[in-house]
Write a protein that holds these residues in place. Structure first.
Motif, PDB file in Angstrom:
ATOM      1  N   UNK A 264       0.721  -1.263  -0.092  1.00  0.00           N
ATOM      2  CA  UNK A 264       0.017   0.085  -0.128  1.00  0.00           C
ATOM      3  C   UNK A 264       0.847   1.264   0.203  1.00  0.00           C
ATOM      4  N   UNK A 265       2.039   1.281   0.934  1.00  0.00           N
ATOM      5  CA  UNK A 265       2.989   2.369   0.734  1.00  0.00           C
ATOM      6  C   UNK A 265       3.432   2.624  -0.299  1.00  0.00           C
ATOM      7  N   UNK A 266       3.949   1.596  -1.007  1.00  0.00           N
ATOM      8  CA  UNK A 266       4.769   1.751  -2.482  1.00  0.00           C
ATOM      9  C   UNK A 266       3.979   2.469  -3.290  1.00  0.00           C
ATOM     10  N   UNK A 267       2.642   2.153  -3.406  1.00  0.00           N
ATOM     11  CA  UNK A 267       1.696   2.742  -4.315  1.00  0.00           C
ATOM     12  C   UNK A 267       1.229   4.223  -3.923  1.00  0.00           C
ATOM     13  N   UNK A 268       0.923   4.580  -2.589  1.00  0.00           N
ATOM     14  CA  UNK A 268       0.526   5.848  -2.315  1.00  0.00           C
ATOM     15  C   UNK A 268       1.696   6.858  -2.358  1.00  0.00           C
ATOM     16  N   UNK A 269       2.888   6.199  -1.724  1.00  0.00           N
ATOM     17  CA  UNK A 269       4.259   7.173  -1.831  1.00  0.00           C
ATOM     18  C   UNK A 269       4.484   7.655  -3.327  1.00  0.00           C
ATOM     19  N   UNK A 270       4.234   6.869  -4.276  1.00  0.00           N
ATOM     20  CA  UNK A 270       4.645   7.362  -5.452  1.00  0.00           C
ATOM     21  C   UNK A 270       3.646   8.384  -5.733  1.00  0.00           C
ATOM     22  N   UNK A 271       2.314   8.130  -5.718  1.00  0.00           N
ATOM     23  CA  UNK A 271       1.236   9.039  -6.057  1.00  0.00           C
ATOM     24  C   UNK A 271       1.548  10.571  -5.413  1.00  0.00           C
ATOM     25  N   UNK A 272       2.055  10.321  -4.328  1.00  0.00           N
ATOM     26  CA  UNK A 272       2.100  11.604  -3.727  1.00  0.00           C
ATOM     27  C   UNK A 272       3.295  12.390  -3.626  1.00  0.00           C
ATOM     28  N   UNK A 273       4.398  11.653  -4.579  1.00  0.00           N
ATOM     29  CA  UNK A 273       5.730  12.360  -5.007  1.00  0.00           C
ATOM     30  C   UNK A 273       6.918  12.035  -4.395  1.00  0.00           C
ATOM     31  N   UNK A 274       6.638  10.839  -3.423  1.00  0.00           N
ATOM     32  CA  UNK A 274       7.831  10.208  -2.775  1.00  0.00           C
ATOM     33  C   UNK A 274       8.406   8.955  -3.349  1.00  0.00           C
ATOM     34  N   UNK A 275       8.914   9.256  -4.540  1.00  0.00           N
ATOM     35  CA  UNK A 275       9.478   8.634  -5.559  1.00  0.00           C
ATOM     36  C   UNK A 275      10.406   7.410  -4.950  1.00  0.00           C
ATOM     37  N   UNK A 276      11.609   8.007  -4.111  1.00  0.00           N
ATOM     38  CA  UNK A 276      12.362   7.130  -3.481  1.00  0.00           C
ATOM     39  C   UNK A 276      11.618   6.100  -2.608  1.00  0.00           C
ATOM     40  N   UNK A 277      10.800   6.699  -1.705  1.00  0.00           N
ATOM     41  CA  UNK A 277      10.411   6.035  -0.856  1.00  0.00           C
ATOM     42  C   UNK A 277       9.276   4.950  -1.350  1.00  0.00           C
ATOM     43  N   UNK A 278       8.653   5.077  -2.251  1.00  0.00           N
ATOM     44  CA  UNK A 278       7.988   4.100  -3.124  1.00  0.00           C
ATOM     45  C   UNK A 278       8.777   3.191  -3.675  1.00  0.00           C
ATOM     46  N   UNK A 279       9.962   3.524  -4.142  1.00  0.00           N
ATOM     47  CA  UNK A 279      10.841   2.455  -4.636  1.00  0.00           C
ATOM     48  C   UNK A 279      11.536   1.706  -3.561  1.00  0.00           C
ATOM     49  N   UNK A 280      12.045   2.027  -2.593  1.00  0.00           N
ATOM     50  CA  UNK A 280      12.558   1.432  -1.259  1.00  0.00           C
ATOM     51  C   UNK A 280      11.427   0.269  -0.673  1.00  0.00           C
TER      52      UNK A 280
ATOM     53  N   UNK B 117      16.925  -1.916   6.700  1.00  0.00           N
ATOM     54  CA  UNK B 117      16.362  -1.158   5.455  1.00  0.00           C
ATOM     55  C   UNK B 117      14.855  -0.621   5.891  1.00  0.00           C
ATOM     56  N   UNK B 118      14.176  -1.454   6.710  1.00  0.00           N
ATOM     57  CA  UNK B 118      12.802  -0.758   7.017  1.00  0.00           C
ATOM     58  C   UNK B 118      13.244   0.517   7.850  1.00  0.00           C
ATOM     59  N   UNK B 119      14.097   0.399   8.820  1.00  0.00           N
ATOM     60  CA  UNK B 119      14.494   1.457   9.865  1.00  0.00           C
ATOM     61  C   UNK B 119      14.895   2.855   8.842  1.00  0.00           C
ATOM     62  N   UNK B 120      15.562   2.601   7.935  1.00  0.00           N
ATOM     63  CA  UNK B 120      15.939   3.650   6.910  1.00  0.00           C
ATOM     64  C   UNK B 120      15.132   4.169   5.963  1.00  0.00           C
ATOM     65  N   UNK B 121      14.035   3.713   6.044  1.00  0.00           N
ATOM     66  CA  UNK B 121      12.915   4.468   5.041  1.00  0.00           C
ATOM     67  C   UNK B 121      12.578   5.824   5.337  1.00  0.00           C
ATOM     68  N   UNK B 122      12.526   6.063   6.579  1.00  0.00           N
ATOM     69  CA  UNK B 122      12.267   7.669   6.899  1.00  0.00           C
ATOM     70  C   UNK B 122      13.322   8.529   6.143  1.00  0.00           C
ATOM     71  N   UNK B 123      14.453   7.939   5.799  1.00  0.00           N
ATOM     72  CA  UNK B 123      15.412   9.076   5.077  1.00  0.00           C
ATOM     73  C   UNK B 123      14.798   9.420   3.762  1.00  0.00           C
ATOM     74  N   UNK B 124      13.790   8.789   3.191  1.00  0.00           N
ATOM     75  CA  UNK B 124      13.208   9.022   1.869  1.00  0.00           C
ATOM     76  C   UNK B 124      11.922   9.763   1.905  1.00  0.00           C
ATOM     77  N   UNK B 125      11.794  10.815   3.095  1.00  0.00           N
ATOM     78  CA  UNK B 125      10.610  11.141   3.156  1.00  0.00           C
ATOM     79  C   UNK B 125      10.552  12.866   3.197  1.00  0.00           C
ATOM     80  N   UNK B 126      11.308  13.201   2.172  1.00  0.00           N
ATOM     81  CA  UNK B 126      11.775  14.693   2.002  1.00  0.00           C
ATOM     82  C   UNK B 126      10.266  15.260   1.417  1.00  0.00           C
ATOM     83  N   UNK B 127       9.452  16.036   2.304  1.00  0.00           N
ATOM     84  CA  UNK B 127       8.287  16.423   1.727  1.00  0.00           C
ATOM     85  C   UNK B 127       8.572  17.751   0.615  1.00  0.00           C
ATOM     86  N   UNK B 128       9.642  18.458   0.749  1.00  0.00           N
ATOM     87  CA  UNK B 128       9.913  19.620  -0.139  1.00  0.00           C
ATOM     88  C   UNK B 128      10.235  18.924  -1.525  1.00  0.00           C
ATOM     89  N   UNK B 129      10.790  17.577  -1.649  1.00  0.00           N
ATOM     90  CA  UNK B 129      11.225  17.151  -3.305  1.00  0.00           C
ATOM     91  C   UNK B 129       9.539  16.524  -3.556  1.00  0.00           C
TER      92      UNK B 129
END
Length: 125
Positions: A61-77, A105-117
């Motif tokens: 679910x997160x992979x799909x929604x993250x990409x939709x909202x512009x969090x491409x790196x988070x979606x890929x990870x 790797x799960x712990x590192x997902x927060x590194x891919x949550x840059x809202x400005x990007x």
């Protein structure tokens, strides 16, 4: 409206609000996923399988929604971690070292949550 036309200001503002709301959701969801992943090594086989299924579904679910909202790196990870879980669930081949790497790797997902990007994804050209 063609691809080069700027978005109306009201629509741009609404998109920015949606990205911010999703970022707030991430602030709750990612720690929950990390806690679930951290429980995997100490769980018995039955519990681990259930937790892995739950985690795989949440990552999907997160992979799909993250990409939709512009969090491409988070979606890929998250997609990568979802596929890893899917492989383990199908093969029942899980090594402790792989599990430790997965938890990290799960712990590192927060590194891919840059809202400005993410907001820039929807900015006017």
């Amino acid at each position: 409206m063609d691809a080069k036309s700027p978005l109306p200001a009201a629509l741009q503002e609404k998109l920015n609000q949606l990205v911010e709301q999703f970022a707030s959701h991430l602030a709750e969801e990612l720690p929950r996923l990390r806690q679930l992943a951290e429980r995997l090594p100490a769980s018995d086989a039955t519990q681990r399988r259930q937790q892995m299924e739950q985690l795989r579904a949440a990552l999907h679910r997160l992979a799909g929604s993250a990409g939709t909202f512009g969090f491409a790196q988070l979606s890929q990870r998250t997609r990568e971690q979802e596929l890893q879980l899917q492989h383990w669930l199908q093969s029942d081949l899980l090594q402790p070292a792989e599990l430790a790497t997965f938890v990290e790797a799960i712990s590192q997902l927060t590194a891919h949550t840059n809202t400005s990007t993410a907001v820039q994804t929807f900015q006017n050209p």
